[in-house]
Write a protein that holds these residues in place. Sequence first.
Motif, PDB file in Angstrom:
ATOM      1  N   TRP A 137       2.634  17.855  -7.808  1.00  0.00           N
ATOM      2  CA  TRP A 137       2.505  16.585  -7.136  1.00  0.00           C
ATOM      3  C   TRP A 137       0.968  15.869  -7.756  1.00  0.00           C
ATOM      4  CZ3 TRP A 137      -1.598  16.481  -3.763  1.00  0.00           C
ATOM      5  CH2 TRP A 137      -2.141  17.316  -3.125  1.00  0.00           C
ATOM      6  N   GLY A 138       0.860  14.714  -7.363  1.00  0.00           N
ATOM      7  CA  GLY A 138      -0.495  14.039  -7.729  1.00  0.00           C
ATOM      8  C   GLY A 138      -1.092  13.070  -6.735  1.00  0.00           C
ATOM      9  N   THR A 139      -2.103  12.536  -6.844  1.00  0.00           N
ATOM     10  CA  THR A 139      -2.676  11.629  -5.885  1.00  0.00           C
ATOM     11  C   THR A 139      -3.159  10.239  -6.498  1.00  0.00           C
ATOM     12  OG1 THR A 139      -4.769  12.951  -6.120  1.00  0.00           O
ATOM     13  CG2 THR A 139      -3.326  13.494  -4.384  1.00  0.00           C
ATOM     14  N   LEU A 140      -3.079   9.516  -5.967  1.00  0.00           N
ATOM     15  CA  LEU A 140      -3.756   8.148  -6.400  1.00  0.00           C
ATOM     16  C   LEU A 140      -4.917   7.888  -5.605  1.00  0.00           C
ATOM     17  CD1 LEU A 140      -0.937   5.424  -6.378  1.00  0.00           C
ATOM     18  CD2 LEU A 140      -1.699   7.119  -8.380  1.00  0.00           C
ATOM     19  N   HIS A 141      -6.097   7.522  -6.323  1.00  0.00           N
ATOM     20  CA  HIS A 141      -7.212   7.489  -5.520  1.00  0.00           C
ATOM     21  C   HIS A 141      -7.713   6.063  -6.236  1.00  0.00           C
ATOM     22  CE1 HIS A 141      -7.781  11.321  -4.395  1.00  0.00           C
ATOM     23  NE2 HIS A 141      -6.978  11.892  -5.449  1.00  0.00           N
ATOM     24  N   HIS A 142      -8.721   5.329  -5.430  1.00  0.00           N
ATOM     25  CA  HIS A 142      -9.513   4.223  -5.752  1.00  0.00           C
ATOM     26  C   HIS A 142      -8.699   3.035  -6.318  1.00  0.00           C
ATOM     27  CE1 HIS A 142     -12.646   7.115  -5.171  1.00  0.00           C
ATOM     28  NE2 HIS A 142     -12.359   7.834  -6.278  1.00  0.00           N
ATOM     29  N   VAL A 143      -7.481   2.941  -5.553  1.00  0.00           N
ATOM     30  CA  VAL A 143      -6.485   1.624  -6.075  1.00  0.00           C
ATOM     31  C   VAL A 143      -7.453   0.327  -5.536  1.00  0.00           C
ATOM     32  CG1 VAL A 143      -4.512   0.550  -5.579  1.00  0.00           C
ATOM     33  CG2 VAL A 143      -4.590   3.075  -5.486  1.00  0.00           C
ATOM     34  N   GLN A 144      -7.714  -0.698  -6.707  1.00  0.00           N
ATOM     35  CA  GLN A 144      -8.452  -1.659  -6.312  1.00  0.00           C
ATOM     36  C   GLN A 144      -8.138  -2.691  -7.391  1.00  0.00           C
ATOM     37  OE1 GLN A 144     -12.976  -0.950  -7.077  1.00  0.00           O
ATOM     38  NE2 GLN A 144     -12.045   1.246  -7.494  1.00  0.00           N
ATOM     39  N   THR A 145      -8.098  -4.013  -6.848  1.00  0.00           N
ATOM     40  CA  THR A 145      -8.100  -5.228  -7.619  1.00  0.00           C
ATOM     41  C   THR A 145      -9.341  -6.259  -7.379  1.00  0.00           C
ATOM     42  OG1 THR A 145      -6.617  -6.272  -6.164  1.00  0.00           O
ATOM     43  CG2 THR A 145      -5.823  -5.316  -7.802  1.00  0.00           C
ATOM     44  N   ARG A 146      -9.815  -6.752  -8.371  1.00  0.00           N
ATOM     45  CA  ARG A 146     -10.745  -7.984  -8.370  1.00  0.00           C
ATOM     46  C   ARG A 146     -10.238  -8.832  -7.327  1.00  0.00           C
ATOM     47  NH1 ARG A 146     -14.775  -7.370 -12.579  1.00  0.00           N
ATOM     48  NH2 ARG A 146     -15.978  -8.762 -11.058  1.00  0.00           N
ATOM     49  N   LEU A 147     -11.380  -9.429  -6.468  1.00  0.00           N
ATOM     50  CA  LEU A 147     -11.093 -10.287  -5.429  1.00  0.00           C
ATOM     51  C   LEU A 147     -10.187 -11.669  -5.915  1.00  0.00           C
ATOM     52  CD1 LEU A 147     -14.445  -9.993  -3.200  1.00  0.00           C
ATOM     53  CD2 LEU A 147     -12.149  -8.620  -3.053  1.00  0.00           C
ATOM     54  N   GLY A 148     -10.859 -11.908  -7.010  1.00  0.00           N
ATOM     55  CA  GLY A 148     -10.355 -13.174  -7.497  1.00  0.00           C
ATOM     56  C   GLY A 148      -8.806 -13.318  -8.107  1.00  0.00           C
ATOM     57  N   VAL A 149      -8.253 -12.043  -8.104  1.00  0.00           N
ATOM     58  CA  VAL A 149      -6.952 -12.087  -8.643  1.00  0.00           C
ATOM     59  C   VAL A 149      -5.859 -11.283  -7.754  1.00  0.00           C
ATOM     60  CG1 VAL A 149      -7.727 -11.750 -11.268  1.00  0.00           C
ATOM     61  CG2 VAL A 149      -7.460  -9.940 -10.037  1.00  0.00           C
ATOM     62  N   ARG A 150      -6.530 -11.370  -6.530  1.00  0.00           N
ATOM     63  CA  ARG A 150      -5.517 -10.687  -5.383  1.00  0.00           C
ATOM     64  C   ARG A 150      -4.380 -11.840  -5.139  1.00  0.00           C
ATOM     65  NH1 ARG A 150      -9.395  -7.381  -1.595  1.00  0.00           N
ATOM     66  NH2 ARG A 150      -9.777  -5.791  -3.228  1.00  0.00           N
ATOM     67  N   GLY A 151      -3.204 -10.969  -4.727  1.00  0.00           N
ATOM     68  CA  GLY A 151      -2.054 -11.858  -4.398  1.00  0.00           C
ATOM     69  C   GLY A 151      -1.388 -12.191  -5.755  1.00  0.00           C
ATOM     70  N   ARG A 152      -1.700 -11.591  -6.740  1.00  0.00           N
ATOM     71  CA  ARG A 152      -0.968 -11.983  -7.891  1.00  0.00           C
ATOM     72  C   ARG A 152      -0.066 -10.657  -8.615  1.00  0.00           C
ATOM     73  NH1 ARG A 152      -5.163 -14.950 -11.876  1.00  0.00           N
ATOM     74  NH2 ARG A 152      -3.139 -15.102 -13.392  1.00  0.00           N
ATOM     75  N   GLY A 153       0.015  -9.713  -7.825  1.00  0.00           N
ATOM     76  CA  GLY A 153       0.819  -8.490  -7.796  1.00  0.00           C
ATOM     77  C   GLY A 153       0.185  -7.580  -8.707  1.00  0.00           C
ATOM     78  N   ILE A 154      -0.929  -7.566  -9.143  1.00  0.00           N
ATOM     79  CA  ILE A 154      -1.661  -6.623  -9.842  1.00  0.00           C
ATOM     80  C   ILE A 154      -1.803  -5.305  -9.191  1.00  0.00           C
ATOM     81  CG2 ILE A 154      -3.971  -6.361 -11.065  1.00  0.00           C
ATOM     82  CD1 ILE A 154      -3.928  -9.177 -11.526  1.00  0.00           C
ATOM     83  N   GLY A 155      -2.173  -5.163  -8.156  1.00  0.00           N
ATOM     84  CA  GLY A 155      -2.161  -4.048  -7.351  1.00  0.00           C
ATOM     85  C   GLY A 155      -0.863  -3.193  -7.399  1.00  0.00           C
ATOM     86  N   ALA A 156       0.279  -4.051  -7.070  1.00  0.00           N
ATOM     87  CA  ALA A 156       1.644  -3.515  -7.019  1.00  0.00           C
ATOM     88  C   ALA A 156       2.010  -2.993  -8.295  1.00  0.00           C
ATOM     89  CB  ALA A 156       2.641  -4.561  -6.378  1.00  0.00           C
ATOM     90  N   GLY A 157       1.580  -3.635  -9.538  1.00  0.00           N
ATOM     91  CA  GLY A 157       1.832  -3.517 -10.979  1.00  0.00           C
ATOM     92  C   GLY A 157       1.128  -2.179 -11.044  1.00  0.00           C
ATOM     93  N   LEU A 158      -0.149  -1.880 -10.772  1.00  0.00           N
ATOM     94  CA  LEU A 158      -0.984  -0.594 -10.998  1.00  0.00           C
ATOM     95  C   LEU A 158      -0.229   0.447 -10.287  1.00  0.00           C
ATOM     96  CD1 LEU A 158      -4.415  -1.751 -10.419  1.00  0.00           C
ATOM     97  CD2 LEU A 158      -3.606  -0.660 -12.390  1.00  0.00           C
ATOM     98  N   VAL A 159       0.226   0.357  -9.066  1.00  0.00           N
ATOM     99  CA  VAL A 159       1.012   1.387  -8.504  1.00  0.00           C
ATOM    100  C   VAL A 159       2.263   1.653  -9.112  1.00  0.00           C
ATOM    101  CG1 VAL A 159       1.784   2.146  -6.489  1.00  0.00           C
ATOM    102  CG2 VAL A 159      -0.307   1.051  -6.409  1.00  0.00           C
ATOM    103  N   ARG A 160       3.087   0.862  -9.439  1.00  0.00           N
ATOM    104  CA  ARG A 160       4.348   0.907 -10.088  1.00  0.00           C
ATOM    105  C   ARG A 160       4.101   1.615 -11.567  1.00  0.00           C
ATOM    106  NH1 ARG A 160       5.363  -4.487  -8.454  1.00  0.00           N
ATOM    107  NH2 ARG A 160       6.842  -4.461  -6.641  1.00  0.00           N
ATOM    108  N   GLN A 161       2.979   1.308 -12.153  1.00  0.00           N
ATOM    109  CA  GLN A 161       2.872   1.827 -13.703  1.00  0.00           C
ATOM    110  C   GLN A 161       2.552   3.326 -13.406  1.00  0.00           C
ATOM    111  OE1 GLN A 161       3.387   0.239 -16.542  1.00  0.00           O
ATOM    112  NE2 GLN A 161       2.576   2.191 -17.862  1.00  0.00           N
ATOM    113  N   SER A 162       1.701   3.596 -12.350  1.00  0.00           N
ATOM    114  CA  SER A 162       1.340   4.972 -12.391  1.00  0.00           C
ATOM    115  C   SER A 162       2.448   5.939 -11.685  1.00  0.00           C
ATOM    116  CB  SER A 162       0.287   4.939 -10.821  1.00  0.00           C
ATOM    117  OG  SER A 162      -0.917   4.345 -11.249  1.00  0.00           O
ATOM    118  N   ARG A 163       3.455   5.217 -11.044  1.00  0.00           N
ATOM    119  CA  ARG A 163       4.643   6.094 -10.811  1.00  0.00           C
ATOM    120  C   ARG A 163       5.394   6.379 -12.181  1.00  0.00           C
ATOM    121  NH1 ARG A 163       9.408   3.916  -6.712  1.00  0.00           N
ATOM    122  NH2 ARG A 163      10.537   5.931  -6.577  1.00  0.00           N
TER     123      ARG A 163
END
Length: 185
Positions: free
Chosen positions: A100-126
């Motif tokens: 198993w692995g762990t995700l750490h420090h998941v973050q997006t720049r404030l100016g781009v929030r709400g555009r699916g970038i955080g979700a995309g990072l998590v999906r890509q990590s999967r």
Amino acid sequence: MTTAPQSASAPLYTQLTSPEAASDALVAALAECWTEVSDAGGAAGFPFPPVDPAEVAAAVDRLVTGLAPATSRLVVATLDGALAGWLHLRRDPDPLVAHWGTLHHVQTRLGVRGRGIGAGLVRQSRVIARDEMALEQLRLAARGGVGLEEFYGRLGWREAGRWPGALRLAPGDDRDEVLMVLSPL
């Protein structure tokens, strides 16, 4: 360094698997993002704003110098060539828990929030965890009370446990630490 396909005006997701893959400009952008997120109250490793940019830069340097394909990767999202967000994907090499692995420090720049970038990072990590690192599950710890349980829940994660009042942000402001798991990948 590998990249995920992108369409017009969509974020580009890239993973870094070695220190040499991180340019000086990217390292500086990672530290800027981490400082911005932390100073805005994000729970990305520095819980008490304002943060010291030198401490953040040192933490980024430690992450980058520790990159290794089998155990430590950074996943970054860029939008129009600028850093939009990032996270750290890590596995412990101990054979008892190396599945198993762990995700750490998941973050997006404030100016781009709400555009699916955080979700995309998590999906890509999967995908990286499953297809490239041969992991069977991912775990993370999130600060309770800010909607992260719902965010990760929409991405298939489930709550595995909770430490009530584990995080003291200020006198009278205790938050739960929420343990989440994604399994199977």
